[in-house]
Design a protein around this motif. Sequence first.
Motif, PDB file in Angstrom:
ATOM      1  N   ASN A 174      57.906 -14.227   3.761  1.00 40.00           N
ATOM      2  CA  ASN A 174      57.789 -12.879   4.327  1.00 40.00           C
ATOM      3  C   ASN A 174      59.115 -12.132   4.240  1.00 40.00           C
ATOM      4  OD1 ASN A 174      55.082 -13.259   4.932  1.00 40.00           O
ATOM      5  ND2 ASN A 174      55.476 -13.883   7.035  1.00 40.00           N
ATOM      6  N   GLU A 225      59.855  -8.751   2.181  1.00 36.18           N
ATOM      7  CA  GLU A 225      60.436  -7.589   2.861  1.00 36.18           C
ATOM      8  C   GLU A 225      61.713  -7.127   2.163  1.00 36.18           C
ATOM      9  OE1 GLU A 225      62.336  -6.639   7.219  1.00 36.18           O
ATOM     10  OE2 GLU A 225      60.621  -7.995   7.126  1.00 36.18           O
ATOM     11  N   GLU A 247      56.756 -19.846   5.443  1.00 36.27           N
ATOM     12  CA  GLU A 247      56.065 -18.571   5.606  1.00 36.27           C
ATOM     13  C   GLU A 247      57.050 -17.475   6.004  1.00 36.27           C
ATOM     14  OE1 GLU A 247      53.006 -19.359   8.449  1.00 36.27           O
ATOM     15  OE2 GLU A 247      51.668 -20.251   6.968  1.00 36.27           O
TER      16      GLU A 247
END
Length: 141
Positions: free
Chosen positions: A70, A74, A66
């Motif tokens: 992420n 980003e 995760e």
Amino acid sequence: MFPRPTRMETDYLKRCFGTCLGQALAEVAKVRPSDPIEYLAHWLYHYRNTSRAKEEDSPEKIRQKEEYDNSLKETEMTEMLKQEECQIQQKYDKCHQPLVSVASSTMKTVFIQENTKPVEEDGLRQESWPGTSNMVPGMPQ
């Protein structure tokens, strides 16, 4: 012969071994090792180690995945924003470049015009030839 196992014993075996005992016995039947008890013991030991590692790593790996996802999102978003900023800057520079160029060109023209006046005056003042006058019409002496 062995007595039939009770419901509690069956539940205990299912809870402790689940499907691994059936898998282990199927593997022993398929391989047919020379020492099936030792083979079964090693198979169960290996199964326990790998299942523990999966259980311990599973929440950690999920969290890491995760975090990685992420971070990747980003990074992609940052890259998109940088590209967009670059495009906007290029459009801005393109739109404002002619204005600066025209102003610069106008300033050069004015400067050139100011500097050519003395040259023009010198060009008009020539050495006089014998029999001619030094006076230039419209020029103060």
